[in-house]
Write an enzyme that holds these catalytic residues in place. Structure first.
Site, PDB file in Angstrom:
ATOM      1  N   CYS A  69     -33.977 -52.851   1.424  1.00 24.83           N
ATOM      2  CA  CYS A  69     -32.874 -53.676   1.302  1.00 24.83           C
ATOM      3  C   CYS A  69     -32.935 -54.371  -0.299  1.00 24.83           C
ATOM      4  CB  CYS A  69     -32.357 -54.659   2.250  1.00 24.83           C
ATOM      5  SG  CYS A  69     -30.928 -55.387   2.140  1.00 24.83           S
ATOM      6  N   CYS A  70     -33.922 -55.054  -0.513  1.00 21.74           N
ATOM      7  CA  CYS A  70     -33.982 -55.807  -1.708  1.00 21.74           C
ATOM      8  C   CYS A  70     -34.257 -54.584  -3.007  1.00 21.74           C
ATOM      9  CB  CYS A  70     -35.320 -56.503  -1.820  1.00 21.74           C
ATOM     10  SG  CYS A  70     -35.368 -58.246  -0.990  1.00 21.74           S
ATOM     11  N   CYS A  72     -30.512 -64.822  -0.158  1.00 21.30           N
ATOM     12  CA  CYS A  72     -29.684 -64.206   0.325  1.00 21.30           C
ATOM     13  C   CYS A  72     -29.543 -64.991   1.786  1.00 21.30           C
ATOM     14  CB  CYS A  72     -29.456 -62.693   0.606  1.00 21.30           C
ATOM     15  SG  CYS A  72     -29.668 -61.785  -0.761  1.00 21.30           S
ATOM     16  N   CYS A  94     -31.568 -63.853   5.017  1.00 20.35           N
ATOM     17  CA  CYS A  94     -33.065 -64.105   4.711  1.00 20.35           C
ATOM     18  C   CYS A  94     -33.479 -65.332   4.233  1.00 20.35           C
ATOM     19  CB  CYS A  94     -33.383 -63.100   3.734  1.00 20.35           C
ATOM     20  SG  CYS A  94     -32.975 -61.427   3.973  1.00 20.35           S
ATOM     21  N   CYS A 128     -39.090 -60.807  -3.412  1.00 21.99           N
ATOM     22  CA  CYS A 128     -38.123 -59.618  -3.242  1.00 21.99           C
ATOM     23  C   CYS A 128     -38.716 -58.583  -4.062  1.00 21.99           C
ATOM     24  CB  CYS A 128     -36.943 -60.071  -3.651  1.00 21.99           C
ATOM     25  SG  CYS A 128     -36.488 -60.656  -5.299  1.00 21.99           S
TER      26      CYS A 128
END
Ligand code: SF4
Length: 247
Positions: free
Chosen positions: A115-116, A200, A203, A226
């Site tokens: 995702c990062c 985010c 997280c 990240c």
């Protein structure tokens, strides 16, 4: 015309320089220079310094689509307060909906590195292609991975050597608090309610008294970064730069 920049020498000379002088060195030596900012808990320090040195320096903000509403408001309000003239929202190739469609919902739970990579690393790499160097607010005391951060270094991103500048590398939490108080700078609103490090929303959680300031980031997993500050080393000594006309 090209100029050769001795990064090792610059790193030695700037190790004990004021953060504003580090930024002045960068703007004088890097024809295309930017700063990245998360508009997080401590971000007002570096952004205030940037505004003093040159408010036209591009500020790169990773708009992941997963920020707290408070972060987006703070990004707008702080930029306006400081008079920053070129804040850029860096967006991923995939919207949040497209990512859920292609990779399934909640990728940040199942594969936070993936995702990062989509929402932070790729957009930053894409944006940095037009710059010779950039600054971030990384500090040595934040994590063990950041403990050796040089004030100036060459890094290799996507096969290209460029300069990374960390004007606050030597700063402690007390230095940051003192600077914010001295200049009357507003903190991120969540910093006042238990979020000393803010990323985010899915997280990030508030930390408990006595916990590490970054304990609320990716809590419950081994992940601490990240990926945007995990660097491959660049050429150790010299960097060829274009002249200021961009040739
Ligand atoms: Fe995704 Fe979380 Fe990384 Fe944000 S911090 S890009 S939501 S994994």
């Amino acid at each position: 015309m090209t100029a050769t920049l001795d990064i090792d020498q610059a790193a030695t000379e700037l190790e004990h320089a004021d953060a504003a002088d580090v930024l002045r060195w960068a703007t004088a030596n890097l024809p295309r220079f930017a700063v990245s900012s998360s508009f997080g808990a401590d971000s007002a320090v570096l952004l205030h310094l940037i505004a003093q040195v040159d408010a036209n320096i591009p500020v790169l903000f990773l708009e992941t689509g997963f920020h707290f509403p408070e972060t987006l408001r703070y990004r707008h309000d702080l930029a306006e307060l400081l008079g920053l003239r070129d804040v850029r929202d860096l967006k991923p190739e995939l919207t949040v909906v497209q990512q859920a469609s292609e990779h399934g919902g909640g990728l940040y739970v199942r594969d936070s590195d993936g995702c990062c990579a989509i929402r932070k690393v790729e957009p930053l790499n894409r944006a940095l292609r037009e710059f010779d160097g950039w600054a971030s607010g990384v500090r040595r005391g934040q994590t063990s991975e950041r403990a050796e951060t040089p004030v100036v270094q060459t890094v290799n991103r996507e096969g290209r050597d460029m300069v990374k500048v960390s004007p606050l590398a030597r700063w402690s939490t007390e230095d940051v608090d003192g600077y914010l108080a001295h200049h009357g700078l507003p903190r991120h609103p969540l910093a006042e309610v238990g979020y000393p490090s803010i990323g985010c929303a899915p997280c990030t959680r508030a930390v408990l008294p006595g916990e590490d300031p970054r304990a609320g980031r990716w809590a419950g997993s081994a992940k601490t970064e990240c990926g945007i500050h995990i660097e491959l080393p660049g050429e150790p000594v010299a960097l060829e730069l274009r002249d200021r006309s961009g040739r």
